[in-house]
Design an enzyme around this catalytic site. Structure first.
Site, PDB file in Angstrom:
ATOM      1  N   CYS A  79       0.796  -1.229   0.000  1.00 42.02           N
ATOM      2  CA  CYS A  79       0.000   0.000   0.000  1.00 42.02           C
ATOM      3  C   CYS A  79       0.827   1.277   0.000  1.00 42.02           C
ATOM      4  O   CYS A  79       0.580   2.165  -0.829  1.00 42.02           O
ATOM      5  CB  CYS A  79      -0.976  -0.009   1.170  1.00 42.02           C
ATOM      6  SG  CYS A  79      -0.254  -0.360   2.768  1.00 42.02           S
ATOM      7  N   HIS A 142      -0.174   6.987   5.750  1.00 40.49           N
ATOM      8  CA  HIS A 142       0.887   5.972   5.704  1.00 40.49           C
ATOM      9  C   HIS A 142       2.111   6.426   4.908  1.00 40.49           C
ATOM     10  O   HIS A 142       2.856   5.596   4.362  1.00 40.49           O
ATOM     11  CB  HIS A 142       0.341   4.657   5.129  1.00 40.49           C
ATOM     12  CG  HIS A 142       1.111   3.450   5.570  1.00 40.49           C
ATOM     13  ND1 HIS A 142       0.994   2.224   4.949  1.00 40.49           N
ATOM     14  CD2 HIS A 142       2.023   3.282   6.567  1.00 40.49           C
ATOM     15  CE1 HIS A 142       1.788   1.338   5.532  1.00 40.49           C
ATOM     16  NE2 HIS A 142       2.415   1.962   6.532  1.00 40.49           N
TER      17      HIS A 142
END
Length: 553
Positions: A79, A142
């Protein structure tokens, strides 16, 4: 003058000079479209109805019917690297995410390109904001947790984010022993979550609020809505889970067969394509209790997907009510393949101590659910392998783009695309400036020729390579050379003809050594150009994850 005012003044001057294409839309200057980029986390290629799935995703499927559906779109295998490519148009090693910080090999620590956060490449948000756009983000970030790495420092005017790679969907609670705590921010300010928090609802509400706050000031918006869903833990409101009671009692093999037949019917799978080696245990060998629990795990996942679809429907209707829908480019995509990891087997004590693991509470607040390799393989029908792998099951994802004002409706394209193509595409559509006049300023290329039907291939004769966590792939024409680290592979290079064999079932490396050599040479060029630090020969993704978690990364 404040920076926002300066940017609006510049945008007004540029609009007045007619530097941007298109037809005037409500609420902003002539032809400058709003952009809504919707990213889901770990959703499989075939979960959507428009890609062959049985989950109820009517709203997203309508976006596909009203726009372009892409069947050969590629992400990174994980991701954060995907997000770095998505937001910068650069290779993940150039952007600072050469590997996930959670998976860094010891020899990659401290190396350039492996910072674990965006390392200075300008984001699409920064570039659009400099050209007069409002820029909003809601969801999982993130890409750095310090104040100078949060979205507010990366071009986003308004943002509310989870800084880490995942979290509980009902409360501020880590889902893994790898995170001692989670951090949520609005702008640069830490925030507490509301008592009625459910991540998908919360981020949707925030994005709609940001859009409304500036809807009538003459400037277009760029919204980046990055759901935590459907990353583990799989959780959803109870009524959404109950809609799938007994739907999955037949097991992963049967459901996968249904999806493959559907993909054949709608033309997503060539006739005669081989079925990859099944993942997960033989369903018939499971006990009745094991089948019951596994079926509910998939029901929870499906309910979580449907809640995302419902939320997309909310957004579409909101934009329509505000007379903004036809002037908004909507993109919907996933960041990588379905997640097969079974963290409960890796850290059983942690999950037994911190979550209710009972059948009755599965998917509800306080519970933890993951669906494992059997259902992950169904999510990735028809491909082999999953998230973390450079096989198509790790890097092939759905991509839908809707903008009927400029693009044809109901089209499907099988052209090879990379997630790095999205930033240059959106900049061109917005009439915004690239960070450099150099046409090679990005790894990605603009998809506008595809979207306007002026081309059906963006990379004729060119190769495309990528790498993360030891998994690597080189694409050249119909062929793919691929290598995977354990547990997804054995570091051996294999060659596949994806046009004839999209499930990567027939290794052609022994039959075509010259092509292997040519693609390996292209990969060596990629390694040199992007500063790739190869993992050591004894590297294994799952073992490194456990090692890094135990030492706090």
């Amino acid at each position: 003058m404040a920076i926002g005012g300066s940017l609006k003044r510049v945008a007004s001057i540029l609009c007045g000079a007619s530097l941007f294409w298109g037809v005037a839309g409500p609420g902003h200057c002539a032809g400058r479209p709003n952009i809504l980029l919707i990213l889901v986390d770990d959703m499989g290629y075939s979960d959507l109805g428009s890609y062959g799935g049985e989950i109820y995703t009517q709203n997203i499927d309508e976006l596909a019917a009203q726009g372009f559906r892409f069947t050969n779109f590629h992400t990174s295998a994980f991701c954060a690297p995907t997000r770095s490519m998505l937001l910068t148009g650069q290779d993940n090693h150039k952007a600072g995410l050469g590997n996930m910080s959670e998976l860094l090999a010891d020899n990659q620590r401290g190396q350039p390109g492996y910072e674990g956060f965006l390392n200075g490449q300008p984001t699409i948000a920064a570039l659009l904001r400099a050209d007069g756009y409002h820029t909003y983000m809601a969801g999982k970030w993130h890409l750095g947790k310090s104040a100078d790495k949060l979205p507010v420092a990366q071009g986003f005017e308004e943002s509310v984010v989870l800084a880490e790679g995942g979290g509980d969907n009902f409360e501020n609670k880590s889902y893994t022993p790898g995170y001692a705590s989670l951090h949520y921010y609005e702008g640069a300010k830490p925030i507490d979550l509301p008592k009625d928090f459910y991540s998908t609802q919360f981020y949707t509400d925030k994005m709609l609020g940001y859009i409304d706050a500036h809807a009538n000031d003459g400037s277009p918006f760029f919204g980046y809505l990055a759901f935590q869903a459907v990353h583990q833990p799989h959780q959803a409101p109870t009524d959404f889970i109950e809609r799938y009671a007994h739907v999955y009692d037949a097991g992963w093999t049967a459901i996968g067969d249904v999806r493959r037949r559907r993909q054949l019917e709608i033309g997503l799978l060539p006739p005669g394509a081989r079925e990859p080696t099944p993942a997960g245990p033989d369903w018939s060998a499971l006990s009745d209790d094991e089948k019951r629990m596994a079926a509910k795990r998939m029901a929870v996942y499906a309910g979580m997907v449907e809640y995302v679809d419902m939320s997309v429907g909310r957004i579409v209707e909101h934009l329509r009510a505000k007379n903004l829908l036809d002037d908004t480019i909507i993109l919907f995509l996933s960041d990588n393949g379905g997640e097969s990891a079974e963290l409960m087997k890796m850290f059983p004590d942690y999950y037994a101590k911190n979550f209710d693991l009972s059948y009755e509470r599965l998917g509800q607040k306080g519970s933890y659910s993951e669906y494992g390799p059997g259902w992950a393989s169904v999510s990735m029908t028809p491909f082999s392998n999953f998230k973390g792998s450079a096989a198509e099951g790790g890097v092939r994802a759905p991509l839908i783009i809707r903008y009927p004002q400029k693009f044809a409706v109901g089209r499907t394209s099988g052209a090879f695309l990379s997630v790095a193509d999205i930033t240059p595409t959106l900049l061109e559509l917005a009439g915004a400036r690239a960070p450099s006049a150099d046409p090679k300023a990005f790894l990605g290329v603009s998809m506008v020729p595809l979207l306007t039907q002026k081309a059906d291939d963006l990379r004729a004769g060119a190769t495309f390579a990528q790498e993360v966590a030891g998994g690597a792939a080189v694409y050249g024409g119909d062929y793919k050379l691929v290598r995977n680290a354990p547990p997804f592979g054995d570091f051996k290079w294999r060659l596949y003809d994806l046009k004839k064999d999209p499930t990567e079932s027939i290794d052609l490396s022994g039959q075509d050594p010259q092509r292997v050599d040519a693609l390996r040479a292209a990969y060596a060029d990629y390694v040199r150009a992007n500063g790739v630090v190869e993992v050591p020969d004894d590297y294994a993704v799952d073992a490194q994850l456990k090692k890094n978690m135990q030492r706090g990364k």
